[in-house]
Motif scaffolding. Sequence first.
Motif, short mmCIF file in Angstrom:
data_model
loop_
_atom_site.label_atom_id
_atom_site.label_comp_id
_atom_site.label_asym_id
_atom_site.label_seq_id
_atom_site.Cartn_x
_atom_site.Cartn_y
_atom_site.Cartn_z
N LYS A 48 0.85 -1.38 -0.11
CA LYS A 48 0.37 0.12 -0.24
C LYS A 48 1.14 1.50 0.22
O LYS A 48 0.28 2.43 -0.43
CB LYS A 48 -0.86 -0.40 1.20
CG LYS A 48 -1.89 1.11 1.28
CD LYS A 48 -2.62 1.00 2.61
CE LYS A 48 -3.70 2.22 2.57
NZ LYS A 48 -4.89 1.87 3.41
N THR B 102 2.54 -4.22 -7.89
CA THR B 102 3.15 -2.65 -7.53
C THR B 102 4.00 -2.37 -8.44
O THR B 102 3.78 -0.67 -8.79
CB THR B 102 3.49 -2.69 -6.44
OG1 THR B 102 2.11 -3.46 -5.48
CG2 THR B 102 3.76 -1.73 -5.33
N ASP C 298 -4.56 1.33 -4.53
CA ASP C 298 -3.66 1.33 -3.11
C ASP C 298 -4.74 0.68 -1.89
O ASP C 298 -3.59 0.64 -0.68
CB ASP C 298 -3.67 3.28 -2.36
CG ASP C 298 -5.12 3.83 -2.06
OD1 ASP C 298 -5.31 4.50 -2.12
OD2 ASP C 298 -6.27 2.65 -2.77
N ASP C 299 -5.37 -0.15 -1.55
CA ASP C 299 -5.82 -1.40 -0.93
C ASP C 299 -5.34 -2.47 -1.65
O ASP C 299 -6.60 -2.93 -2.42
CB ASP C 299 -6.68 -0.75 -0.61
CG ASP C 299 -7.37 -2.10 0.86
OD1 ASP C 299 -6.60 -3.18 0.51
OD2 ASP C 299 -7.59 -1.32 1.71
#
Length: 491
Positions: A376, A457, A464-465
Amino acid sequence: MASETMASGTATFERTVSQGECSQVYVDLDGTLIRSDLLLESALAFLRHAPLRIFSLVVWALRGRSYLKARLAEHFDLDPAILPYRTELISYLRELKQSGRNLVLATASDERLAQRVASHLGLFNGVLASSEANNLKGKNKHQAIEAHCGNSPYVYIGNDSSDLHIWKHAQAGVLVNATRRTADRARHLTNITAEFPREPVRLSAYIKAIRVYQWSKNLLLFVPLITAHLWSNLEAIVHVLFAAFAFSLCASSIYLINDLFDLSSDRAHPRKRFRPIAAGLVPIGNAVALSVALLLLGLIVAAQLSPLFLGVTVAYVVTTLAYSLSLKTYVLIDVITLAGLYTFRIIGGAVALAVVPSFWLLAFSMFIFLSLALVKRCSELQLLSKSQGTATRGRDYMTSDLGVVQTMGVASGFAAVQVFALYIDSDEVARQYSHPEMLWLLCGTILYWLGRMWIKTARDEMHDDPLLFAARDRGSLIMALLSMAIVFAAV
């Protein structure tokens, strides 16, 4: 539709002005020019890092509303550029200014805050606002306007029932987001030349604000149900369902508190600025009331299960509050706390079932959730890097930390797999599973899934989660189904 209202309103305004030779236009701020209330925002900012300051608020309030506003303004570092303005109203005001009208910001907010807003917009020829000795609302605002314009005709733009006294003496008025009752009364008091209709209360905005979609994280409370092989026990399933509901209600309450305290940093964030509270779609007062109601309901549900589970729920709430108010601003402490909150859910599930979570399960969860928490942070740092930023607002990270954070996250993921491999060789597994060797296949699925998350990522494809991303990611869902099949085969 809004542009049509603005155009017709401007034309009507021009006719009214020409008839009465009125050139002064007074514009309210809170609830009119912006979708927020600066008094509430300044109070939240004041309490942000020291909730016990609430006693200072009480003392100041006892000395009068204007004194309270003045003291809060001294501590409020307002950034007017990120306030939730009503853009359609600002366009309307620009047209009025171009036609030669004098615009004056007339607000009950403290004069220091009002001056910052006026300077930022560059629309206003003057500012009338509250001072330490005078709260400029209702009759007080009317008197200030009359004194300012020298009893000449004027137009007032507002939204609240407290503005009715001003409309009564104004030559014309403009309604912005007024209630039906206020609008009806205003029409009987003055000539309403334009209206910006009240924005409907959208249930979807409240659902988004309490983040119902985040409730899926509380499926973690079912992990002890699976590891204790109680998936066929209906009573156990019901207990965990109630436990997950209690955690969900409490979590939604904290999400609201978090968004209330993070207004400034959320508005400066490229994605979070669209959150309902930051965007002004959910009023601050409503958000506070809803947060209290959800928390009380969650604790009531938790108390129905057992006193011990209530204690775990309270500990979860306290830790989450500590994270929201302070811990998330410290580098690494924030991600360790996040990992601990995920593990809290597993502990909560175990307590709801009255079983003892194993050392292996807790160790595995801490490492894997630390890896996901770092995912995250990496996604946020990559987004910041793309926007040419150098440091996160409200966090203690810099874009230069990205490489270190990635390394720590990948290492933590591999540590989780190592813990699971050691667990397979333990006596506990030998007692619970008929074919424990099948569990070795889980090491492969976990390695693949974690590797996939980190590659996503690195490619900047990660939401973002990470858990919510996994819930919608086909590869992650396939791995979850395969892992469940492996566990059942091992039993």
